[in-house]
Scaffold this motif. Structure first.
Motif, PDB file in Angstrom:
ATOM      1  N   ARG A  35      11.400   6.495  -0.043  1.00 35.55           N
ATOM      2  CA  ARG A  35      11.755   5.074  -0.148  1.00 35.55           C
ATOM      3  C   ARG A  35      11.098   4.298   0.987  1.00 35.55           C
ATOM      4  N   THR A  36      10.524   3.154   0.617  1.00 32.62           N
ATOM      5  CA  THR A  36       9.826   2.327   1.601  1.00 32.62           C
ATOM      6  C   THR A  36      10.568   1.010   1.751  1.00 32.62           C
ATOM      7  N   GLY A  37      10.719   0.534   2.968  1.00 32.28           N
ATOM      8  CA  GLY A  37      11.413  -0.732   3.221  1.00 32.28           C
ATOM      9  C   GLY A  37      10.537  -1.684   4.017  1.00 32.28           C
ATOM     10  N   LEU A  38      10.906  -2.963   3.958  1.00 34.62           N
ATOM     11  CA  LEU A  38      10.109  -4.002   4.608  1.00 34.62           C
ATOM     12  C   LEU A  38      11.055  -4.939   5.345  1.00 34.62           C
ATOM     13  N   VAL A  39      10.713  -5.231   6.586  1.00 36.38           N
ATOM     14  CA  VAL A  39      11.563  -6.075   7.410  1.00 36.38           C
ATOM     15  C   VAL A  39      10.676  -7.077   8.146  1.00 36.38           C
ATOM     16  N   TYR A  40      10.856  -8.361   7.882  1.00 36.02           N
ATOM     17  CA  TYR A  40      10.127  -9.375   8.661  1.00 36.02           C
ATOM     18  C   TYR A  40      10.950 -10.648   8.754  1.00 36.02           C
ATOM     19  N   GLY A  41      10.538 -11.518   9.672  1.00 35.06           N
ATOM     20  CA  GLY A  41      11.305 -12.728   9.933  1.00 35.06           C
ATOM     21  C   GLY A  41      11.031 -13.834   8.924  1.00 35.06           C
ATOM     22  N   GLY A  42      11.752 -14.935   9.075  1.00 35.11           N
ATOM     23  CA  GLY A  42      11.512 -16.105   8.228  1.00 35.11           C
ATOM     24  C   GLY A  42      12.211 -16.042   6.888  1.00 35.11           C
ATOM     25  N   VAL A  43      12.895 -14.948   6.604  1.00 38.37           N
ATOM     26  CA  VAL A  43      13.646 -14.827   5.341  1.00 38.37           C
ATOM     27  C   VAL A  43      15.054 -14.322   5.697  1.00 38.37           C
ATOM     28  N   GLY A  44      15.962 -14.339   4.715  1.00 39.13           N
ATOM     29  CA  GLY A  44      17.348 -13.931   4.963  1.00 39.13           C
ATOM     30  C   GLY A  44      17.462 -12.450   5.348  1.00 39.13           C
ATOM     31  N   TYR A  45      18.653 -12.107   5.877  1.00 34.00           N
ATOM     32  CA  TYR A  45      18.888 -10.726   6.309  1.00 34.00           C
ATOM     33  C   TYR A  45      19.435  -9.841   5.186  1.00 34.00           C
ATOM     34  N   GLY A  46      20.059 -10.499   4.164  1.00 35.46           N
ATOM     35  CA  GLY A  46      20.851  -9.775   3.163  1.00 35.46           C
ATOM     36  C   GLY A  46      20.145  -8.589   2.537  1.00 35.46           C
ATOM     37  N   LYS A  47      19.007  -8.849   1.895  1.00 31.90           N
ATOM     38  CA  LYS A  47      18.323  -7.767   1.172  1.00 31.90           C
ATOM     39  C   LYS A  47      17.842  -6.686   2.146  1.00 31.90           C
ATOM     40  N   GLN A  48      17.359  -7.142   3.299  1.00 33.94           N
ATOM     41  CA  GLN A  48      16.864  -6.165   4.275  1.00 33.94           C
ATOM     42  C   GLN A  48      17.998  -5.247   4.733  1.00 33.94           C
ATOM     43  N   ASN A  91       0.831  -1.210   0.000  1.00 33.60           N
ATOM     44  CA  ASN A  91       0.000   0.000   0.000  1.00 33.60           C
ATOM     45  C   ASN A  91       0.862   1.255   0.000  1.00 33.60           C
ATOM     46  N   PHE A  92       1.890   1.281   0.852  1.00 30.68           N
ATOM     47  CA  PHE A  92       2.771   2.453   0.897  1.00 30.68           C
ATOM     48  C   PHE A  92       3.442   2.674  -0.460  1.00 30.68           C
ATOM     49  N   LEU A  93       3.878   1.568  -1.088  1.00 30.31           N
ATOM     50  CA  LEU A  93       4.527   1.722  -2.398  1.00 30.31           C
ATOM     51  C   LEU A  93       3.581   2.388  -3.397  1.00 30.31           C
ATOM     52  N   LYS A  94       2.332   1.932  -3.378  1.00 33.57           N
ATOM     53  CA  LYS A  94       1.355   2.490  -4.329  1.00 33.57           C
ATOM     54  C   LYS A  94       1.084   3.961  -4.032  1.00 33.57           C
ATOM     55  N   PHE A  95       0.885   4.280  -2.764  1.00 33.64           N
ATOM     56  CA  PHE A  95       0.524   5.656  -2.423  1.00 33.64           C
ATOM     57  C   PHE A  95       1.696   6.627  -2.627  1.00 33.64           C
ATOM     58  N   ALA A  96       2.930   6.124  -2.423  1.00 35.36           N
ATOM     59  CA  ALA A  96       4.099   7.014  -2.513  1.00 35.36           C
ATOM     60  C   ALA A  96       4.706   7.030  -3.915  1.00 35.36           C
ATOM     61  N   ARG A  97       3.998   6.451  -4.859  1.00 35.73           N
ATOM     62  CA  ARG A  97       4.505   6.296  -6.230  1.00 35.73           C
ATOM     63  C   ARG A  97       5.041   7.577  -6.846  1.00 35.73           C
ATOM     64  N   PHE A  98       4.340   8.664  -6.632  1.00 38.25           N
ATOM     65  CA  PHE A  98       4.746   9.921  -7.279  1.00 38.25           C
ATOM     66  C   PHE A  98       5.571  10.797  -6.344  1.00 38.25           C
ATOM     67  N   THR A  99       6.198  10.174  -5.349  1.00 39.14           N
ATOM     68  CA  THR A  99       7.106  10.917  -4.471  1.00 39.14           C
ATOM     69  C   THR A  99       8.491  10.275  -4.584  1.00 39.14           C
ATOM     70  N   GLN A 100       9.483  10.897  -3.950  1.00 35.70           N
ATOM     71  CA  GLN A 100      10.844  10.333  -3.964  1.00 35.70           C
ATOM     72  C   GLN A 100      11.074   9.439  -2.754  1.00 35.70           C
TER      73      GLN A 100
END
Ligand code: AMP
Length: 408
Positions: A99-112, A88-97
């Motif tokens: 940056r939105t990030g996502l952090v949750y468990g159960g997946v690797g740390y690298g990309k986060q 939702n944040f990605l969609k709403f912030a589309r026409f702004t500069q």
């Protein structure tokens, strides 16, 4: 009221127009001006009311250009909710500069870690993994002046409140805090008093009321006939997609396997399944590859799945709030939906609690053509007439209606 009257930045009005939202929902109408005025809010709104946009739009509007962050932190109880809010944040912030990030468990740390290093303005996170990143020094919250605690009662149920407190303590004191919770038990009340600054309460539609667009009925049945009745309902009622709720993970697995044996395209979602399996089930259900999603309450709470024609409670929920949440999966965004609940004699006290909670008697139905075996529930009608029932169907003896709740 129009979105343009709410005082949001032009970039957001463009994103809203692109998403096809015509006018703000009641919670957006109430929350957006308050949040733009810098107030803290406590919102109790049912899922499906447009709650996510109600907090994300005014936050994005106030953030301005990209800068050191994260300046906004949104805490979610489950990975699925985190992902959904992030989208939702990605969609709403589309026409702004921004940056939105996502952090949750159960997946690797690298990309986060890469994302965090790169610098983000808005961070959506589940508490456990966020604390891991904080303790590893991968980010700090000293710029976080917008804090959202979403589904706070669910975070409490899942035992996350101590983690939430530790996170809140790392944010600056001077900040805007928003808390969303269907119920406000004492522990959440305490949280609101120490974590919030003169919050304004917003209640939309009363969380005790199931959406008016949902027709909900009970199907009394003997315990050992539940499986055959569920299959019978799926065979005789016209439906397009269904979420089936079970009380336990093991129960959900059993239902999924008998549905598959009966050649239904079913998938299951609960917390013992891996993150990849859960996401595949959810994506497959949304895309139509699966027609039935079997779920437990924790896994399904708040998920935004559009166009579900039927919610079926294979087990009556033990908590009345969960009944309202479960049946809120259908009839969203003004579409109509049906909710069926299989009801056995052992569930009588739970059904009574639900009916008290929603201040409504739920109609009892029998499925025509089904070879019912006796259950004491069929005598329930003798206790009093079940009059004033709006459900369509033929009135049978003992206060029952026959037929499906509604054919589409
Ligand atoms: P939520 O309660 O945030 O999970 O939102 C439920 C659904 O309603 C999501 O699919 C949103 O995209 C959609 N939605 C939110 N606000 C509006 C609106 N003003 N008009 C139409 N749909 C909306």
């Amino acid at each position: 009221m129009q979105f343009a009257e709410l005082g949001l930045r032009a970039a957001l009005l463009d994103a809203i127009a692109e998403l096809g939202y015509k006018e703000p929902t009641p919670i957006q109408e109430q929350a957006i001006p308050l949040l733009l005025a810098g107030k803290d809010i406590i919102g109790s709104a049912q899922t499906g009311t447009g709650k996510t946009a109600a907090f994300s739009l005014p936050i994005i509007s106030q953030l301005g250009p990209h800068g050191p962050g994260p300046r906004c932190l949104v805490l979610e109880p489950t990975r699925e909710l985190a992902l959904q809010t992030y989208d939702n944040f990605l969609k709403f912030a589309r026409f702004t500069q921004l940056r939105t990030g996502l952090v949750y468990g159960g997946v690797g740390y690298g990309k986060q870690m890469d994302d965090l290093k790169h610098g983000i303005d808005i961070l959506v996170a589940t508490p456990g993994r966020l604390l891991d990143h904080l303790s590893q020094g991968n980010l700090r919250l000293d710029k976080t002046t917008f804090l959202v605690l979403d589904e706070a009662d669910r975070m409490l149920d899942m035992g996350f409140l101590p983690d939430v407190r530790r996170i809140v303590l790392q944010c600056p004191k001077k900040r805007q805090t928003m808390l969303f919770s269907a119920t406000i038990p004492p522990a959440i009340e305490t949280l609101t008093t120490w974590a919030m600054n003169e919050p304004v309460r917003i209640e939309v539609g009363g969380y005790r009321q199931p959406a008016e667009t949902v027709k909900h009925v009970l199907y009394p049945v003997a315990e050992h006939q539940k499986e055959t009745l569920l299959l019978g309902l799926l065979e005789h009622v016209h439906w397009e997609s269904a979420i089936i709720f079970c009380r336990t993970k093991r129960g959900a697995d059993i239902v999924e396997s008998f549905l598959r044996r009966a050649h239904h395209k079913a998938a299951v979602i609960h917390s013992d399944r891996s993150q990849v399996e859960r996401q595949q089930a959810l994506d497959g259900f949304k895309s139509g590859r699966f027609e039935v999603l079997v779920a437990t309450d924790v896994a399904a709470r708040g998920l935004d799945i559009a166009d579900v024609s039927h919610v079926i409670n294979y087990d009556v929920p033990e908590h009345p709030e969960d009944y309202v949440h479960r049946i809120g999966r259908t009839g969203r965004a003004q579409a109509s939906g049906d909710a069926f609940t299989l009801y056995t004699a052992g569930d009588a006290q739970f059904v009574a609690a639900i009916e008290r909670f929603i201040s409504q008697k739920i109609p009892r139905l029998k499925l025509e053509t089904f070879a019912y075996q006796y259950t004491a529930l069929f005598d329930e009608g003798r206790l009093g007439p079940l009059s004033e029932r709006k459900t369509k169907g033929v009135r049978m003896g003992k206060g029952y209606f026959c037929g499906s709740a509604r054919k589409r």
